[in-house]
Design a protein around this motif. Sequence first.
Motif, mmCIF file in Angstrom:
data_model
loop_
_atom_site.group_PDB
_atom_site.id
_atom_site.type_symbol
_atom_site.label_atom_id
_atom_site.label_comp_id
_atom_site.label_asym_id
_atom_site.label_seq_id
_atom_site.Cartn_x
_atom_site.Cartn_y
_atom_site.Cartn_z
ATOM 1 N N CYS A 198 0.838 -1.202 0.000
ATOM 2 C CA CYS A 198 0.000 0.000 0.000
ATOM 3 C C CYS A 198 0.874 1.253 0.000
ATOM 4 C CB CYS A 198 -0.925 0.017 1.214
ATOM 5 S SG CYS A 198 -2.285 -1.154 1.095
ATOM 6 N N GLU A 199 1.895 1.251 0.838
ATOM 7 C CA GLU A 199 2.796 2.401 0.914
ATOM 8 C C GLU A 199 3.514 2.621 -0.415
ATOM 9 O OE1 GLU A 199 6.520 4.134 3.572
ATOM 10 O OE2 GLU A 199 5.664 2.185 4.059
ATOM 11 N N ALA A 200 3.984 1.552 -1.024
ATOM 12 C CA ALA A 200 4.697 1.655 -2.299
ATOM 13 C C ALA A 200 3.807 2.209 -3.403
ATOM 14 C CB ALA A 200 5.253 0.290 -2.708
ATOM 15 N N GLN A 201 2.515 1.904 -3.334
ATOM 16 C CA GLN A 201 1.570 2.369 -4.349
ATOM 17 C C GLN A 201 0.926 3.702 -3.982
ATOM 18 O OE1 GLN A 201 -1.248 -0.697 -5.546
ATOM 19 N NE2 GLN A 201 0.228 -2.265 -4.938
ATOM 20 N N GLY A 202 1.275 4.235 -2.821
ATOM 21 C CA GLY A 202 0.699 5.502 -2.379
ATOM 22 C C GLY A 202 -0.769 5.393 -1.993
ATOM 23 N N LEU A 203 -1.183 4.218 -1.557
ATOM 24 C CA LEU A 203 -2.572 3.985 -1.177
ATOM 25 C C LEU A 203 -2.701 3.870 0.336
ATOM 26 C CD1 LEU A 203 -3.399 1.183 -3.765
ATOM 27 C CD2 LEU A 203 -4.011 3.602 -3.927
ATOM 28 N N ALA A 204 -3.823 4.332 0.844
ATOM 29 C CA ALA A 204 -4.106 4.144 2.261
ATOM 30 C C ALA A 204 -4.558 2.697 2.459
ATOM 31 C CB ALA A 204 -5.204 5.098 2.719
ATOM 32 N N PRO A 205 -3.975 1.989 3.414
ATOM 33 C CA PRO A 205 -4.404 0.602 3.639
ATOM 34 C C PRO A 205 -5.845 0.550 4.133
ATOM 35 C CG PRO A 205 -2.603 1.207 5.146
ATOM 36 C CD PRO A 205 -2.913 2.398 4.312
ATOM 37 N N GLU A 206 -6.560 -0.436 3.662
ATOM 38 C CA GLU A 206 -7.925 -0.639 4.139
ATOM 39 C C GLU A 206 -7.871 -1.140 5.568
ATOM 40 O OE1 GLU A 206 -10.975 -2.673 1.659
ATOM 41 O OE2 GLU A 206 -9.195 -3.115 0.466
ATOM 42 N N LYS A 207 -8.790 -0.696 6.350
ATOM 43 C CA LYS A 207 -8.993 -1.252 7.681
ATOM 44 C C LYS A 207 -10.285 -2.049 7.602
ATOM 45 C CE LYS A 207 -5.558 0.150 10.139
ATOM 46 N NZ LYS A 207 -4.663 -0.782 10.780
ATOM 47 N N PRO A 208 -10.357 -3.154 8.310
ATOM 48 C CA PRO A 208 -11.529 -4.016 8.203
ATOM 49 C C PRO A 208 -12.846 -3.331 8.549
ATOM 50 C CG PRO A 208 -9.768 -5.116 9.380
ATOM 51 C CD PRO A 208 -9.329 -3.702 9.160
ATOM 52 N N ALA A 209 -12.875 -2.487 9.560
ATOM 53 C CA ALA A 209 -14.121 -1.804 9.923
ATOM 54 C C ALA A 209 -13.782 -0.546 10.704
ATOM 55 C CB ALA A 209 -15.013 -2.714 10.745
ATOM 56 N N SER A 210 -14.516 0.503 10.448
ATOM 57 C CA SER A 210 -14.266 1.781 11.120
ATOM 58 C C SER A 210 -15.039 1.911 12.418
ATOM 59 C CB SER A 210 -14.669 2.932 10.200
ATOM 60 O OG SER A 210 -16.080 2.942 10.037
ATOM 61 N N GLY A 211 -16.068 1.077 12.584
ATOM 62 C CA GLY A 211 -16.936 1.218 13.747
ATOM 63 C C GLY A 211 -18.169 2.051 13.439
ATOM 64 N N LYS A 212 -18.234 2.590 12.235
ATOM 65 C CA LYS A 212 -19.414 3.345 11.814
ATOM 66 C C LYS A 212 -20.205 2.459 10.865
ATOM 67 C CE LYS A 212 -17.017 7.716 12.127
ATOM 68 N NZ LYS A 212 -16.543 8.895 11.422
ATOM 69 N N LYS A 217 -36.101 0.334 27.023
ATOM 70 C CA LYS A 217 -34.991 -0.188 27.825
ATOM 71 C C LYS A 217 -34.135 0.931 28.403
ATOM 72 C CE LYS A 217 -34.811 -4.767 26.237
ATOM 73 N NZ LYS A 217 -34.907 -5.794 27.206
ATOM 74 N N GLY A 218 -34.514 2.188 28.110
ATOM 75 C CA GLY A 218 -33.752 3.322 28.618
ATOM 76 C C GLY A 218 -32.419 3.504 27.917
ATOM 77 N N LYS A 219 -32.358 3.116 26.652
ATOM 78 C CA LYS A 219 -31.108 3.183 25.890
ATOM 79 C C LYS A 219 -31.305 4.010 24.634
ATOM 80 C CE LYS A 219 -29.608 -1.232 27.576
ATOM 81 N NZ LYS A 219 -28.952 -2.450 27.353
ATOM 82 N N SER A 220 -30.178 4.487 24.115
ATOM 83 C CA SER A 220 -30.227 5.140 22.806
ATOM 84 C C SER A 220 -30.411 4.046 21.757
ATOM 85 C CB SER A 220 -28.930 5.901 22.534
ATOM 86 O OG SER A 220 -27.853 4.997 22.309
ATOM 87 N N LEU A 221 -30.868 4.435 20.582
ATOM 88 C CA LEU A 221 -31.012 3.468 19.496
ATOM 89 C C LEU A 221 -29.654 2.868 19.149
ATOM 90 C CD1 LEU A 221 -32.776 2.029 17.466
ATOM 91 C CD2 LEU A 221 -32.586 4.030 15.967
ATOM 92 N N ASN A 222 -28.593 3.666 19.198
ATOM 93 C CA ASN A 222 -27.257 3.172 18.905
ATOM 94 C C ASN A 222 -26.832 2.094 19.907
ATOM 95 O OD1 ASN A 222 -24.720 3.525 17.272
ATOM 96 N ND2 ASN A 222 -23.918 3.880 19.332
ATOM 97 N N GLN A 223 -27.028 2.354 21.205
ATOM 98 C CA GLN A 223 -26.677 1.361 22.231
ATOM 99 C C GLN A 223 -27.484 0.078 22.031
ATOM 100 O OE1 GLN A 223 -27.763 3.915 25.521
ATOM 101 N NE2 GLN A 223 -25.661 3.900 26.293
ATOM 102 N N TRP A 224 -28.777 0.233 21.820
ATOM 103 C CA TRP A 224 -29.655 -0.917 21.656
ATOM 104 C C TRP A 224 -29.247 -1.744 20.432
ATOM 105 C CZ3 TRP A 224 -33.046 -2.530 17.879
ATOM 106 C CH2 TRP A 224 -33.953 -3.536 18.247
ATOM 107 N N ALA A 225 -28.997 -1.072 19.305
ATOM 108 C CA ALA A 225 -28.625 -1.776 18.074
ATOM 109 C C ALA A 225 -27.265 -2.459 18.222
ATOM 110 C CB ALA A 225 -28.613 -0.796 16.898
#
Length: 111
Positions: free
Chosen positions: A58-72, A92-100
Amino acid sequence: MNTMSHGGYTARIEFDERDGIFVGRILGLRSIISFHGETVTQLRREFAAAVKDYLRDCEAQGLAPEKPASGKLLLRVPPEVHSRALVAAQAKGKSLNQWATEAIQRAVAEG
């Protein structure tokens, strides 16, 4: 599924009975990166080498390496599912993000 992690990357590991070797493939990337070894120690070493080679390429080709998941994670679901999920989270008293997140964690754990 048997997995192995190195440097933030995860690989699926299988045993090839015909050749008597362990075979790994890094998950979550568009590139197909595989490696193999006759022992677990050799497999770990080859996994580390595969990640190092990928990052160097990736470095030799000037590309950013892929990461498996960003968390978004962006999901598109029918409005009625969205509404029911929101109500379930609030009940449940949670945000939709927490619940999901918890729902996805349970689903992943179940395989």
